[in-house]
Design an enzyme around this catalytic site. Structure first.
Site, PDB file in Angstrom:
ATOM      1  NE  ARG A 118     -22.700  37.750   3.654  1.00  0.00           N
ATOM      2  CZ  ARG A 118     -23.513  37.798   4.691  1.00  0.00           C
ATOM      3  NH1 ARG A 118     -23.224  38.597   5.718  1.00  0.00           N
ATOM      4  NH2 ARG A 118     -24.610  37.071   4.724  1.00  0.00           N
ATOM      5  CE  LYS A 140      -4.933  33.541 -10.155  1.00  0.00           C
ATOM      6  NZ  LYS A 140      -4.405  32.739 -11.268  1.00  0.00           N
ATOM      7  CD  GLU A 182       4.781  27.948  -9.866  1.00  0.00           C
ATOM      8  OE1 GLU A 182       4.744  28.761 -10.818  1.00  0.00           O
ATOM      9  OE2 GLU A 182       3.802  27.206  -9.566  1.00  0.00           O
ATOM     10  CE  LYS A 224       1.371  35.715  -8.042  1.00  0.00           C
ATOM     11  NZ  LYS A 224       0.970  34.400  -7.587  1.00  0.00           N
ATOM     12  CD  GLU A 234      -5.674  34.226 -14.352  1.00  0.00           C
ATOM     13  OE1 GLU A 234      -5.060  34.087 -13.295  1.00  0.00           O
ATOM     14  OE2 GLU A 234      -5.982  33.300 -15.097  1.00  0.00           O
ATOM     15  NE  ARG A 238      -2.975  36.671 -10.482  1.00  0.00           N
ATOM     16  CZ  ARG A 238      -3.166  36.851  -9.201  1.00  0.00           C
ATOM     17  NH1 ARG A 238      -3.808  37.937  -8.768  1.00  0.00           N
ATOM     18  NH2 ARG A 238      -2.745  35.960  -8.312  1.00  0.00           N
ATOM     19  CG  ASN A 242      -2.285  30.550 -14.476  1.00  0.00           C
ATOM     20  OD1 ASN A 242      -1.884  30.294 -13.355  1.00  0.00           O
ATOM     21  ND2 ASN A 242      -3.363  31.275 -14.704  1.00  0.00           N
ATOM     22  CG  HIS A 245       0.228  26.905 -13.677  1.00  0.00           C
ATOM     23  ND1 HIS A 245       1.486  27.338 -14.041  1.00  0.00           N
ATOM     24  CD2 HIS A 245       0.167  27.073 -12.327  1.00  0.00           C
ATOM     25  CE1 HIS A 245       2.136  27.754 -12.960  1.00  0.00           C
ATOM     26  NE2 HIS A 245       1.362  27.599 -11.914  1.00  0.00           N
ATOM     27  CG  HIS A 262       1.587  23.531  -8.060  1.00  0.00           C
ATOM     28  ND1 HIS A 262       0.491  23.476  -8.880  1.00  0.00           N
ATOM     29  CD2 HIS A 262       2.113  24.778  -8.233  1.00  0.00           C
ATOM     30  CE1 HIS A 262       0.345  24.628  -9.507  1.00  0.00           C
ATOM     31  NE2 HIS A 262       1.313  25.441  -9.137  1.00  0.00           N
TER      32      HIS A 262
HETATM   33  P1  NAD Z   1       2.948  22.557   0.335  1.00  0.00           P
HETATM   34  O1  NAD Z   1       2.211  23.636   0.980  1.00  0.00           O
HETATM   35  O2  NAD Z   1       2.325  21.207   0.265  1.00  0.00           O
HETATM   36  O3  NAD Z   1       4.361  22.407   1.064  1.00  0.00           O
HETATM   37  C1  NAD Z   1       5.262  21.452   0.613  1.00  0.00           C
HETATM   38  C2  NAD Z   1       5.734  20.513   1.749  1.00  0.00           C
HETATM   39  O4  NAD Z   1       6.743  21.160   2.505  1.00  0.00           O
HETATM   40  C3  NAD Z   1       4.655  20.113   2.738  1.00  0.00           C
HETATM   41  O5  NAD Z   1       4.864  18.790   3.143  1.00  0.00           O
HETATM   42  C4  NAD Z   1       4.908  21.065   3.894  1.00  0.00           C
HETATM   43  O6  NAD Z   1       4.426  20.577   5.130  1.00  0.00           O
HETATM   44  C5  NAD Z   1       6.403  21.142   3.887  1.00  0.00           C
HETATM   45  N1  NAD Z   1       6.990  22.357   4.432  1.00  0.00           N
HETATM   46  C6  NAD Z   1       6.535  23.612   4.282  1.00  0.00           C
HETATM   47  N2  NAD Z   1       7.427  24.473   4.781  1.00  0.00           N
HETATM   48  C7  NAD Z   1       8.449  23.742   5.270  1.00  0.00           C
HETATM   49  C8  NAD Z   1       9.671  24.071   5.888  1.00  0.00           C
HETATM   50  N3  NAD Z   1      10.050  25.335   6.049  1.00  0.00           N
HETATM   51  N4  NAD Z   1      10.487  23.071   6.272  1.00  0.00           N
HETATM   52  C9  NAD Z   1      10.132  21.777   6.053  1.00  0.00           C
HETATM   53  N5  NAD Z   1       9.003  21.395   5.439  1.00  0.00           N
HETATM   54  C10 NAD Z   1       8.177  22.385   5.057  1.00  0.00           C
HETATM   55  O7  NAD Z   1       3.367  22.924  -1.167  1.00  0.00           O
HETATM   56  P2  NAD Z   1       3.875  24.265  -1.864  1.00  0.00           P
HETATM   57  O8  NAD Z   1       4.744  23.821  -2.951  1.00  0.00           O
HETATM   58  O9  NAD Z   1       4.373  25.260  -0.887  1.00  0.00           O
HETATM   59  O10 NAD Z   1       2.539  24.864  -2.486  1.00  0.00           O
HETATM   60  C11 NAD Z   1       1.812  24.168  -3.461  1.00  0.00           C
HETATM   61  C12 NAD Z   1       0.388  24.668  -3.442  1.00  0.00           C
HETATM   62  O11 NAD Z   1       0.371  26.042  -3.761  1.00  0.00           O
HETATM   63  C13 NAD Z   1      -0.516  23.971  -4.434  1.00  0.00           C
HETATM   64  O12 NAD Z   1      -1.719  23.641  -3.807  1.00  0.00           O
HETATM   65  C14 NAD Z   1      -0.739  25.024  -5.503  1.00  0.00           C
HETATM   66  O13 NAD Z   1      -1.968  24.890  -6.140  1.00  0.00           O
HETATM   67  C15 NAD Z   1      -0.661  26.286  -4.708  1.00  0.00           C
HETATM   68  N6  NAD Z   1      -0.306  27.476  -5.484  1.00  0.00           N
HETATM   69  C16 NAD Z   1      -1.069  28.573  -5.339  1.00  0.00           C
HETATM   70  C17 NAD Z   1      -0.751  29.741  -6.003  1.00  0.00           C
HETATM   71  C18 NAD Z   1      -1.543  30.986  -5.763  1.00  0.00           C
HETATM   72  O14 NAD Z   1      -1.342  31.963  -6.492  1.00  0.00           O
HETATM   73  N7  NAD Z   1      -2.390  31.015  -4.761  1.00  0.00           N
HETATM   74  C19 NAD Z   1       0.370  29.775  -6.842  1.00  0.00           C
HETATM   75  C20 NAD Z   1       1.139  28.624  -6.971  1.00  0.00           C
HETATM   76  C21 NAD Z   1       0.802  27.476  -6.277  1.00  0.00           C
HETATM   77  N1  GLY Z   2       0.024  31.517  -9.722  1.00  0.00           N
HETATM   78  C1  GLY Z   2      -0.789  32.188 -10.659  1.00  0.00           C
HETATM   79  C2  GLY Z   2      -1.286  33.499 -10.187  1.00  0.00           C
HETATM   80  O1  GLY Z   2      -1.049  33.921  -9.088  1.00  0.00           O
HETATM   81  O2  GLY Z   2      -1.981  34.153 -10.921  1.00  0.00           O
END
Ligand code: NAD
Ligand code: GLY
Length: 359
Positions: A118, A140, A182, A224, A234, A238, A242, A245, A262
């Site tokens: 939890r 998130k 972003e 942010k 949100e 907030r 998006n 998105h 993404h």
């Molecule tokens: P990701 O985590 O898939 O990383 C991108 C690629 O880069 C992967 O292949 C990873 O292994 C590689 N990688 C990571 N760090 C590296 C490094 N230093 N050197 C070499 N390769 C590296 O993608 P991302 O763009 O980081 O994140 C996208 C995800 O984040 C999506 O799932 C999206 O929904 C989520 N997201 C969440 C929020 C939130 O508020 N929680 C906000 C925006 C996006």
């Molecule tokens: N990436 C959208 C949020 O954090 O609210």
């Protein structure tokens, strides 16, 4: 090193931004309260950075989980590997989970931390630009469902965020660009001077100029942190984070998770949102062209993939911003000012999609 605070009362935490942070064990250790830690990373990042993090954790009960790499693995099935390891190694409620990786690892680790017994503590060590400017901040967490992106999740704030800009040197160029999408978002939704700064400095950013990237990360996180502090869960403002998105998630879901990054889907989504904002009479066509130009300079796509209007609209209807059956969209009232609206007609959305090349 720069330190920013995300101001959330007793859930407040610092974001550390700078070079060589992974070689400073104390930065991490001061945020670990118990004796147990579990690091979650993936098969790409582990050979690059796991040893540095493991060394910082010497003397603690240490576990690790190395996930397969990719958005297609951001599932409930793969998530359970984290719970399996926590239980096999008898982690209790004082454990700390550490997410070492991009947004996929961060979102999954955060959700494991939100739900294991939890709720336990977790720390974000984001290693992509996208995760340093967005996903590691704000709490998130979650995984995808085959029918909708990020549909299973929870709000769960980390103990701290450690964004080491050195890790960006190993990032593929396409991933850097995805993160820049972003970054551009913050300029568009709430920081017009930052948008102008990005126009002046985009050439350096795409070439991975470290001081410029550090500045872009700092300004993105400041924006942010401000939005999250005013609306953590949100219930209102907030949602401006998006921008693009709703369109973007439809693209990601339709194309199969991982085929469009993404940030790439968000880039096209922001341009569609800008076009729609012009139809509402809020943006000038010159603004839309300026956004298109900046996205192109960042090597981001500006045209949606082959999808039908119907498919777009039905996937957009699964968006988390849909309330009582009404689609709510984040649009731009002006450059640097976002608006959340449910007043857009389906005809205008269709017109925007068709103009952008959607059949
Ligand atoms: P990701 O985590 O898939 O990383 C991108 C690629 O880069 C992967 O292949 C990873 O292994 C590689 N990688 C990571 N760090 C590296 C490094 N230093 N050197 C070499 N390769 C590296 O993608 P991302 O763009 O980081 O994140 C996208 C995800 O984040 C999506 O799932 C999206 O929904 C989520 N997201 C969440 C929020 C939130 O508020 N929680 C906000 C925006 C996006
Ligand atoms: N990436 C959208 C949020 O954090 O609210």
């Amino acid at each position: 090193m720069q330190t920013l605070n995300v101001d959330l009362g007793d859930r407040s935490y610092p974001i550390y931004i700078g070079e060589d942070l992974l070689t400073q064990p104390e930065l991490l250790r001061q945020h670990i309260q118990g004796r147990q830690v579990l690091v979650v990373t993936n098969e790409t990042i582990a050979p690059l950075y796991l040893e540095q993090v493991r060394q910082s954790l010497a003397g603690l009960q240490y576990s690790e989980v190395i996930l397969p790499d990719g958005e297609q693995h951001k599932t409930l099935g793969v998530l359970s590997r984290i719970y399996d390891q926590l239980l096999i190694d008898k982690h209790n409620r004082t454990t700390t989970l550490i997410a070492l990786g991009g947004g996929v690892v961060g979102d999954m680790t955060g959700y494991a931390a939100a739900s294991y017994q939890r709720g336990v503590n977790f720390i974000q060590i984001p290693t992509t630009l996208l995760s340093q400017v967005d996903s590691s901040v704000g709490g998130k967490t979650g995984v995808n469902h085959p029918l909708g992106k990020n549909m299973i999740g929870a709000f769960h704030q980390p103990q701290c965020v450690i964004a080491d800009t050195n890790s960006l040197l190993t990032l593929p160029a396409r991933e850097l660009s995805a993160g820049i999408a972003e970054v551009i978002k913050y300029g568009l939704i709430c920081d017009a001077p930052f948008y102008s700064w990005l126009q002046e400095n985009m050439a350096g950013l795409v070439q991975c100029d470290k001081p410029l990237l550090a500045e872009a990360i700092l300004r993105s996180c400041e924006n942010k942190a401000k939005v999250v502090a005013s609306d953590e869960r949100e219930s209102g403002i907030r949602a401006i984070l998006n921008l693009g998105h709703t369109f973007g998630h439809a693209i990601e879901t339709a194309q199969g998770y991982g085929n469009w990054l993404h940030g790439e889907a968000v880039a096209v989504g922001m341009l569609l949102a800008a076009d729609l904002s012009a139809r509402m009479g809020w943006l000038q066509s010159a603004d839309v062209l300026s956004i298109k130009g900046l996205l192109e300079q960042a090597n981001l796509p500006v045209v949606p993939p082959t999808m039908s209007c119907e498919q777009f609209l039905s996937l957009m209807a699964v968006d988390k911003k849909v309330l009582d059956g009404r689609l709510r969209l984040v649009l731009l009232k002006s450059m640097g000012e976002a608006i959340i609206t449910s007043e857009v007609s389906e005809a205008d959305v269709r017109a925007t999609l068709v103009t952008s090349g959607v059949a």
